[in-house]
Design an enzyme around this catalytic site. Structure first.
Site: not given
Ligand code: 5GP
Length: 124
Positions: A35-36, A100, A108, A106
């Site tokens: 994760d970034i 989301q 985590h 995805h």
């Molecule tokens: P969500 O909130 O959709 O469950 O999580 C999305 C995740 O994607 C977040 O933890 C965010 O840090 C990660 N993320 C967003 N953009 C990027 C990216 O460009 N590269 C990577 N490696 N992770 C990302």
């Protein structure tokens, strides 16, 4: 959250190689990468390579081979990160209530420190 898959979402672009990622594991149908913005010492995202918006789409439309590959990739990612020794958490945020942000399924994989309880009790 759009119900139609957006092929320009950030993870689709990572899958096409348009945006770099720090890869942990790649299988026939899945990709795992750091994760970034990590929230724990271990914070890896595992995604299916197919165009699935969320778990609803994946569980309804992905082939059995894709689904098996994805589950195996999640377990293997935790092993590669040595997260299973002290425990780890897997989370999939689906849709608006779950916050989301990226509209491509995805998981985590979080670990490397005590993570606390799963959710705050309602009202906190
Ligand atoms: P969500 O909130 O959709 O469950 O999580 C999305 C995740 O994607 C977040 O933890 C965010 O840090 C990660 N993320 C967003 N953009 C990027 C990216 O460009 N590269 C990577 N490696 N992770 C990302």
């Amino acid at each position: 959250m759009a119900e139609v898959y957006d092929s320009n979402n950030i993870f689709a672009r990572i899958l096409r190689g348009e945006i770099p990622c720090k890869k942990v594991l790649e299988t026939k149908h899945s990709l795992a990468f750091h994760d970034i913005n990590p929230l724990a010492p271990v914070h890896v995202l595992v995604i299916p390579k197919g165009a699935y918006l969320n778990m609803d789409a994946f569980s309804a439309k992905a082939t059995a081979e894709e689904q098996a590959d994805f589950i195996q990739a999640i377990g293997e990612t935790a092993r590669l990160m040595k997260a299973e020794e002290n425990g780890y958490r897997i989370i999939a945020n689906n849709g608006a209530n779950a916050h989301q942000d990226v509209p491509h399924l995805h998981i985590h994989v979080l670990g490397g420190r005590p993570l606390g309880r799963m959710l705050k009790p309602a009202g906190e």
